[in-house]
Scaffold this motif. Structure first.
Motif, PDB file in Angstrom:
ATOM      1  N   ASN A 328       0.845  -1.194   0.000  1.00 50.59           N
ATOM      2  CA  ASN A 328       0.000   0.000   0.000  1.00 50.59           C
ATOM      3  C   ASN A 328       0.885   1.251   0.000  1.00 50.59           C
ATOM      4  O   ASN A 328       1.741   1.418   0.872  1.00 50.59           O
ATOM      5  N   ASP A 370      -4.161   2.139  -5.210  1.00 49.14           N
ATOM      6  CA  ASP A 370      -3.326   2.399  -4.016  1.00 49.14           C
ATOM      7  C   ASP A 370      -2.204   1.412  -3.685  1.00 49.14           C
ATOM      8  O   ASP A 370      -1.598   1.505  -2.620  1.00 49.14           O
ATOM      9  N   TYR A 371      -1.935   0.447  -4.551  1.00 52.23           N
ATOM     10  CA  TYR A 371      -0.893  -0.537  -4.245  1.00 52.23           C
ATOM     11  C   TYR A 371       0.119  -0.630  -5.394  1.00 52.23           C
ATOM     12  O   TYR A 371      -0.169  -0.265  -6.524  1.00 52.23           O
TER      13      TYR A 371
END
Ligand code: GLU
Length: 398
Positions: A328, A370-371
């Protein structure tokens, strides 16, 4: 002239594109750490290569049965019995040109135009394009990190329509490394049986599980009803370091297997005969090199997971299987890297590559924000150096 609707929807595979760009730069002499494609850095074990050479010398170079040679299909059935307790006979197995081809065969066999396939995200990027290619409609369901990226029954129920034909399950998962427990798979199996849908179960990473306490479970092993509606998809690329040989397969009920064999007979015919001889040796020969590779992946996972979790602002769950770390990066948003504002995981991946020579895949490719995905199927030297660079990237800029 206009191209077909399918062709217009098709995107290049992001994992393969990023990796070939990185490899091109490496060939030009740049010092790139390639954490992008999930491709073991190991060479194919010697006994497998010898079997291929012997096949050539013995002129095993003609057409084979289009579904694959009987001995190999039996070896796959034996492996599925050994690893998952599954009962298949050779006539339920079709050997395909890698597991992408196996997936395409499977969806061609079960989808009519407009049929929906539920795909839990994060998902492996090619699922979407393969479903589109076979005239299906992917219906994406976002899983939650809090649930370990495992899909929950209410999420599946919310995605169900009268057009739902199938559900895809991938455990161990690419890109998150998560695995379903037997109990969770039982619930998913009940959902599939109750709603009369197929399950396509991608078990490509089943041998790459890193804890003695964990055991891979195939959803198809959980009763006769789910066995009958599941197509297991697997291949030898990852566990046997055989990415270039292109050997995958499907295991299914006989009706589906026959349909898949017919489809394949009119598209690719049999897969390369030499690769079949190599695959037979892989599955039936000495497994020592394979066991050593798995130990090496586990060592790299432990190392990189620790290094990344020690870097402020980054976080990840410890992967249970496969060879990916899903990190993340959302706490980096709002910062800048050499004048580039960071607003997404794509920005992180691009600046890591552009300024620190580290190739990773941003999670947008896997239908999830988001990763970044780090493949640790690279050498230990690269795992260490790549971790150093990611650490510098965060410390110098955020
Ligand atoms: N499956 C691997 C990956 O996810 C190899 C590249 C590909 O076929 O997507 O990176």
């Amino acid at each position: 002239m206009k191209l077909s609707a399918v062709a217009e929807k098709m995107r290049p595979s992001s994992t393969l594109s990023i990796s070939s760009e990185a490899n091109k730069k490496i060939a030009e002499g740049m010092d790139i750490i390639n954490f992008s494609a999930g491709e073991p850095d190991f060479d194919t074990p010697t006994n497998i290569k010898e079997a291929a050479k012997a096949a050539i010398d013995n002129n095993f170079t003609h057409y084979t049965p289009y579904e694959g040679i009987e001995e190999l299909r039996q070896a796959v059935a034996d492996d599925l019995k050994r690893e998952c307790g599954l009962d298949y006979s050779a006539d339920q197995i079709v050997i395909s040109n890698g597991s992408k081809h196996a997936l395409k065969n499977a969806f061609t066999a079960i989808l009519d135009p407009g049929d929906e396939v539920i795909v839990p995200a994060p998902y492996w990027n090619s699922y979407i394009d393969i479903i589109n290619m076979t005239y299906g409609v992917p219906v994406i369901v976002n899983t939650k990190m809090g649930n370990g990226f495992r899909v929950k029954i209410p999420e599946l129920e919310a995605a169900l329509t009268d057009k739902t034909k199938a559900l895809i399950i991938n455990s161990p998962n690419n890109p998150s490394g998560m695995m379903y427990s037997e109990e969770e798979l039982r619930e998913i199996a009940d959902f599939a049986v109750k709603n009369n849908i197929y399950v396509v179960s991608d078990e490509l990473y089943k041998k790459l599980v890193y804890s003695k306490k964990l055991k891979h479970t195939s959803i198809a092993s959980l009763g006769s009803e789910i066995y009958d509606r599941t197509i297991v998809v697997d291949g030898l690329s990852k566990s046997y370091a055989m990415t270039g040989w292109r050997v995958g397969y499907t295991a299914s009920n006989r009706e589906i297997a026959k349909a898949i064999a017919n489809i394949q007979s009119n598209s690719t015919s049999n897969i390369n005969s030499i690769a079949q001889a190599a695959a037979l040796e892989a599955l039936t020969g000495d497994q020592t090199e394979v066991e050593n590779m798995i130990k090496a992946f586990e060592h790299r996972r432990d190392y990189i997971a620790q290094r990344i979790s020690d870097i402020p602002l980054l976080s990840s769950l410890l992967p249970k299987g496969a060879f990916y770390l899903f990190v993340n990066v959302s706490r980096l948003y709002g910062g800048t890297v050499r004048g580039v504002e960071i607003k997404s995981s794509k920005d992180v991946a691009e600046t890591l590559m552009g300024f620190y020579n580290v190739a990773v895949v941003s999670s947008e490719a896997f239908g999830y924000p988001d990763y970044i995905r780090i493949s640790y199927a690279t050498s230990m030297r690269d795992v260490v150096e790549g971790s150093n660079r990611i650490e510098r990237y965060v410390k110098e800029n955020f």
